[in-house]
Structures are given as structure tokens and as C-alpha cells.
Design a protein around this motif. Sequence first.
Motif, mmCIF file in Angstrom:
data_model
loop_
_atom_site.group_PDB
_atom_site.id
_atom_site.type_symbol
_atom_site.label_atom_id
_atom_site.label_comp_id
_atom_site.label_asym_id
_atom_site.label_seq_id
_atom_site.Cartn_x
_atom_site.Cartn_y
_atom_site.Cartn_z
ATOM 1 N N TYR A 1 7.875 120.535 -68.206
ATOM 2 C CA TYR A 1 8.400 119.168 -68.180
ATOM 3 C C TYR A 1 7.701 118.314 -69.235
ATOM 4 O O TYR A 1 8.334 117.537 -69.959
ATOM 5 C CB TYR A 1 8.184 118.526 -66.805
ATOM 6 N N HIS B 1 5.776 125.121 -64.605
ATOM 7 C CA HIS B 1 6.810 124.120 -64.386
ATOM 8 C C HIS B 1 6.391 122.755 -64.911
ATOM 9 O O HIS B 1 7.098 122.151 -65.728
ATOM 10 C CB HIS B 1 7.157 124.036 -62.898
ATOM 11 N N ASN C 1 17.065 116.195 -57.921
ATOM 12 C CA ASN C 1 16.468 116.779 -59.135
ATOM 13 C C ASN C 1 15.094 116.189 -59.403
ATOM 14 O O ASN C 1 14.234 116.223 -58.545
ATOM 15 C CB ASN C 1 17.419 116.611 -60.310
ATOM 16 N N GLN C 2 14.868 115.594 -60.593
ATOM 17 C CA GLN C 2 13.552 115.019 -60.830
ATOM 18 C C GLN C 2 13.596 113.508 -60.902
ATOM 19 O O GLN C 2 12.704 112.879 -61.500
ATOM 20 C CB GLN C 2 12.932 115.584 -62.137
ATOM 21 N N PHE D 1 15.143 113.722 -66.788
ATOM 22 C CA PHE D 1 14.763 115.002 -66.194
ATOM 23 C C PHE D 1 13.298 115.285 -66.409
ATOM 24 O O PHE D 1 12.536 115.539 -65.479
ATOM 25 C CB PHE D 1 15.508 116.171 -66.866
ATOM 26 N N ASN D 2 12.899 115.284 -67.670
ATOM 27 C CA ASN D 2 11.560 115.778 -67.989
ATOM 28 C C ASN D 2 10.486 114.717 -67.726
ATOM 29 O O ASN D 2 9.416 115.028 -67.213
ATOM 30 C CB ASN D 2 11.523 116.254 -69.439
ATOM 31 N N GLY E 1 20.346 121.468 -52.667
ATOM 32 C CA GLY E 1 19.913 121.743 -54.036
ATOM 33 C C GLY E 1 18.458 121.396 -54.237
ATOM 34 O O GLY E 1 17.605 121.739 -53.417
ATOM 35 N N SER E 2 18.157 120.713 -55.322
ATOM 36 C CA SER E 2 16.771 120.420 -55.682
ATOM 37 C C SER E 2 16.496 118.934 -55.581
ATOM 38 O O SER E 2 17.363 118.116 -55.865
ATOM 39 C CB SER E 2 16.511 120.866 -57.127
ATOM 40 N N TRP F 1 12.092 121.353 -54.407
ATOM 41 C CA TRP F 1 12.696 122.338 -55.304
ATOM 42 C C TRP F 1 12.255 123.717 -54.796
ATOM 43 O O TRP F 1 11.155 123.862 -54.276
ATOM 44 C CB TRP F 1 12.178 122.161 -56.729
ATOM 45 N N GLU F 2 13.107 124.715 -54.999
ATOM 46 C CA GLU F 2 12.754 126.047 -54.487
ATOM 47 C C GLU F 2 11.481 126.587 -55.122
ATOM 48 O O GLU F 2 10.722 127.316 -54.492
ATOM 49 C CB GLU F 2 13.928 127.014 -54.687
ATOM 50 N N HIS F 3 11.199 126.168 -56.382
ATOM 51 C CA HIS F 3 10.003 126.723 -57.017
ATOM 52 C C HIS F 3 8.736 126.290 -56.297
ATOM 53 O O HIS F 3 7.693 126.896 -56.462
ATOM 54 C CB HIS F 3 9.923 126.367 -58.510
#
Lengths: 309, 281
Positions: free
Chosen positions: B113, B109, B224-225, B145-146, B202-203, B244-246
Motif C-alpha cells: 500500500y 500488504h 475495502n480500504q 485505495f493505497n 467482501g473486504s 479483509w481475508e488476508h
Amino acid sequence: MAATTSMVTSLTFTIPSLGFRLPTRSYPCVKPQRRFVRKAASNVITATYELKAPPYPLNALEPHMSRETLEYHWGKHHRTYVENLNKQVVGTDLEGLSLEDIIIVTYNKGDILPAFNNAAQAWNHDFFWESMKPGGGGKPSGDLLDLIERDFGSFERFIEEFKSAAATQFGSGWAWLAYKANRLDVENAVNPWPSEKDKKLVIVKSPNAMNPLVWDYFPLLTIDVWEHAYYLDFQNQRPDYISVFMEKLVSWETVNTRLEKAKARAAEREMEEERRRKEEEEGKPTNEEDDDDDLEMYVDNDNDDSEAE
Amino acid sequence: MKIDVNHRNPHPRVRLALPLPKYKVLPHGGFMYKTHISGCTLEKKNLLRLQMALRSLATRKTLTLALNSTRLAQSRALQTFSLPDLPYDYGALEPAISGEIMQLHHQKHHQTYITNYNKALEQLHDAIQKGDSSTVVKLQSAIKFNGGGHINHSIFWKNLAPIREGGGEPPHGSLGWAIDTNFGSLESLIQKMNAEGAALQGSGWVWLGLDKELKKLVVETTANQDPLVTNGPNLVPLLGIDVWEHAYYLQYKNVRPDYLKNVWKVINWKYASEVYEKESA
């Protein structure tokens, strides 16, 4: 919210019957279905929404989607959404509405109310299980294939675009194939001169619980790209999951059936709007049928189609 | 000289006093050594630490060689980012967070990114030079995001520590005092962060942050991120918990509250205190 099941308050979501008409939204579903539930005692919580099982056993999608994934995804995640929805809805104005109605109402044009997440996720997951079948995949045929080729160029291009939408939905969310009818590209706008060209297939992606019902599209196919949908089987490899879904799991029969329904409803809606426009021209104040709907609400309905367990 | 493939010195000019354990070359050019999960004696642990340090020396040297040979990268002066090493083994945070999760989280992950962040930055650089405004603006979400993913995860690895190295030990000093002042007690802070983390749809991330302007501690969530600074320019992250689920699925499945309860056992309050002291000076 007040713990009354008064039908009068529920009418705030339908057309007032006082002779003036607000612009109406015809929902993709047929007229709002009321499910009347008789309460035995005031402290009994009636579960109005139930967790529907997928149309196949939990291990039927192996090896493409493991039984373990189905057990957690359906048995825990989906179940929790349904249970929490029931808790949120009991004793409120939302009680007795169909799932799709709750979604539209709690979406509240973007100003989201608390029950939206659970309602939308419950609906999305039902839709998702039905979008798959053991031995799925392959290519669609007939009208559906024709429309795909018309709107995306070719079936391969459609697959590419769908996979890309699913892979680039950042964070949690869904990717959809939907049927868009009689609408401009601006949300909530109505095309005053509808034409055959307006009706087309589109690919959209949505974050978290969002779904295209709120934009008045007719969803045809979806893929869940929340991490819980693929992590046990594919870990971080979302693109692999998407490929397997398209090649081995999609139930094109279901998508076809949904397309037929969507086309029928779009035609129905067109006719209704035609009729309404004609009436406005003729200067009719109210629509008889709408009055009947409202009157229905006041009369105790003996057809008790409650699903009380 | 007998050449043993698995024990080959990655960089000939660096003389290694100790034999290397087995390693393999990763797709992005780095090295991964097999690390032990439990039953480590102190000498073995120090040996592993030394080897990891030597490894980063070796890879840094190979990287410098690579960079020197590509003058183009230097003349453009565009910094590329690389995966930071974890200051502990993948398995060192068990049983709070499994080694499997740590390895996937770090090597897959976070690495993804970084790879996508570097790509987006390069595209942005080109677009700026060409004056291509619509591409510049279009790239902003990929960068958020990244780049955000890289920022957040770099902080996260430092926010965690094995129990043996102080993970879970409550904060003392000025941060401990500030927590009591702002939240009443450490327990109520933890409760608040757990509630916010569990409720996040969500995340996203749940943060303990310092508002430098208002000079107080805050609990925030980002989607998110998004880095904490997107909630307010004066916010400094002290502690972030990835929801996040991961970050927890393989071990805790859908029970995010259990993950949140257990992660506190490996939270590195020492790092948070250091940042707090530096930023509130």
C-alpha cells in the motif's frame, strides 16, 4: 415475506397477461424454468439448490491450485453460500426459480435484495470451477481465437488485459471475459438497429458478488480474485496466481462451448425481437405464446421435475 | 579487523555497544532482524527492543544521507511515506494472531500500500504541476485505495498489543464510561462489532469511532480500504479491526467469526483511550 408458494404472486416477475405489454427482458437463459417441489409437510425445508461438485477431483489441479485450497474454497466457502441461499429463499417468492433468475430478480436493477450475494456467489463459483481443468491453459482455437484476435488485437494483448483487470480489481471480486450482444455501451439500453459489430468480446471486472449476468452479458470465463481463492497457495501474490491460472488452468474447451451457446442465444433473441417488432407494426395486441406461458402457471404441472432428496 | 558479514554494523558512525543479531536487508532498503517468538527472558526482550531502536536510528541516518544526496526530492517538497515499525514482535500476538500473518500483513500488504501510495502521489504531483486534470481525477481511486490502506493499517498496528503489555485489558476511565453509556456494556459493544464485522460482504473494516460533533461513540463499517472519515467528516477512529481475508485466512480460514472473537484478546484499549481523551477534550 409471506410463506406461500402461490403461483399467482410469483407472476409479478413475468409478463401480465392482460393485453398490454411491458418492455420485456429476455434473460440470457431460456424461459424461466420452474422447478416444482411438492412439500410433504409444511415444516419441511426443501433444499432447492445443491452444491455441485467441480468436474474434477479436488486434488486434480495440483500443483497450481492445491487440494487444501479446493477443500476450503469449494467445501466451505461455496457450500456456505449455497446453504445460506437455501435458508433465505425457502418460503419466499423466490422459491423454485432457477439460480440465474434469482440473481436477476434480487439484483433489482441495482437496489440489491438480501439473497443476491449468496445467489450470485453460488453461481459464480459453479462457473469458476467449470472454467478450469487439470492440464488446462494453452491457447484457444477456431471461432473463439478469431473473435479474440478481432476484439483485442492479439491473443497476447487479450491475456495482458485480462491479467490487468484481475490484478486491479481492488478488494474482493472477479474478472470476466464476456460476450456482449446487441447492446449499446449504456447498461440496460437496447440498440434499435442491431448490427454484427455490436456483438463482441469484452473484459470486465466486478466487485464482491457482482457478475455480468446483471448487465445482460454472456459470461464466458472468470477468475475469482477474492483473497480466499489464492491466499493459501500464493499469499499476497495475486499476479502470480493470475499468471498460473491463465497458463495452467483455463479450460478453453469450456469457454468455446459457452461462446457457441452465447452466439446461439444472441441469434435467438434477435429473431424474437424481429418478430415482436413485426407484430407491433401489424398491431397484434398479445402474443399467443406468452399467454400460454402464463396459463401454464395456473395448471398443476404433472411433470414433477423436483429435485427433492 | 575481522569482518563478519552477518554482524556488520549497518552504519559505521553509530557505535553500537552490543553485538547485533543476524539481520538481512529487505527489498525496500530496510532491515529485518530475526526475532524470537516465545521463551524470551526479560533481559533478552529488552535487548531486542534496544536493538530495534538502534536499528531505526541507523536506518533513519542512512535515509537522511540518501535524502540529502537527492536534492530533487527536497526541492519538490513531496513527502514520501515509509513502513512504520511494529511496537512488538511478529509473534507477540499469538495465539490470537499468528506470527506468520503478522509478518505477511506488515511486510507485504502494508508495504505494498505504501509503495503504491508513494507512486500515486508522485504521479498526482506531476499531474497537478502540468495542470492535467483528467489524470488528477483518474488517480483519486488509487490514492483512496493505497493511502487508505496506509492510514488504516498504521492505526491497526497501534490498536493491537501483546497480552503482556496490556492487550485485551478492558478500558477504564472516560472511554470505559463512554462505552457503557453508548452501548450498555463492553460485552454488548464487542457483540455489535463482531456482528457487523462478520456480516461485512467482501473486504473492509469495522470501527469503533467517536463522532466529535454529536459527541458519541459509534460502530461503523467501511468497504475495502476506505478510511473511517469517508463515512463522516466528524468521525475519529479509536479502534479498527481489519476483516479483509488476508488479516486472518492463514489461521482461521473461512471462519471469520472465530477471528473476531479472538482478536479482542490483543486489542490495545490504552491507545484507544488516549485518542478518545485527546479528541473529546
